[in-house]
Scaffold this motif. Structure first.
Motif, PDB file in Angstrom:
ATOM      1  N   ARG A  31      -5.038   6.267  -1.769  1.00 32.09           N
ATOM      2  CA  ARG A  31      -4.452   4.947  -1.556  1.00 32.09           C
ATOM      3  C   ARG A  31      -4.242   4.286  -2.910  1.00 32.09           C
ATOM      4  N   THR A  79       0.800   5.779  -1.068  1.00 36.56           N
ATOM      5  CA  THR A  79      -0.057   6.943  -1.285  1.00 36.56           C
ATOM      6  C   THR A  79       0.398   7.626  -2.566  1.00 36.56           C
ATOM      7  N   ILE A 105       0.855  -1.193   0.000  1.00 36.74           N
ATOM      8  CA  ILE A 105       0.000   0.000   0.000  1.00 36.74           C
ATOM      9  C   ILE A 105       0.887   1.237   0.000  1.00 36.74           C
TER      10      ILE A 105
END
Length: 75
Positions: A62, A57, A55
């Motif tokens: 996201r 940014t 994950i």
């Protein structure tokens, strides 16, 4: 091949981070064309939970990046 395995292979071929919207678009052209945004979100979350995706940014949203493929000690 399962839907999630297909999606992971497609994500590994995609350049850069992949958002839920992009994953949903990939699934629209897959053998599972009726899979929508919610399915894509759940699949991405599951793949990240298994360690196949990381994950990140991107632009305050996201996104996911494939982890390098895991190789066995025998390979």
């Amino acid at each position: 091949m399962t839907r999630r395995a297909w999606l992971l292979a497609a994500l590994q071929a995609a350049p850069g981070p992949v958002t839920t919207q992009h994953a949903a678009a990939l699934l629209a052209g897959s053998p599972w064309p009726t899979a929508g945004r919610n399915t894509a979100r759940k699949d991405l979350r599951d793949l990240a939970g298994r360690g196949d995706l990381r994950i990140v940014t991107a632009d305050g949203r996201r996104a996911y990046l494939p982890e390098p493929t895991k190789r066995s000690a025998a390979a």
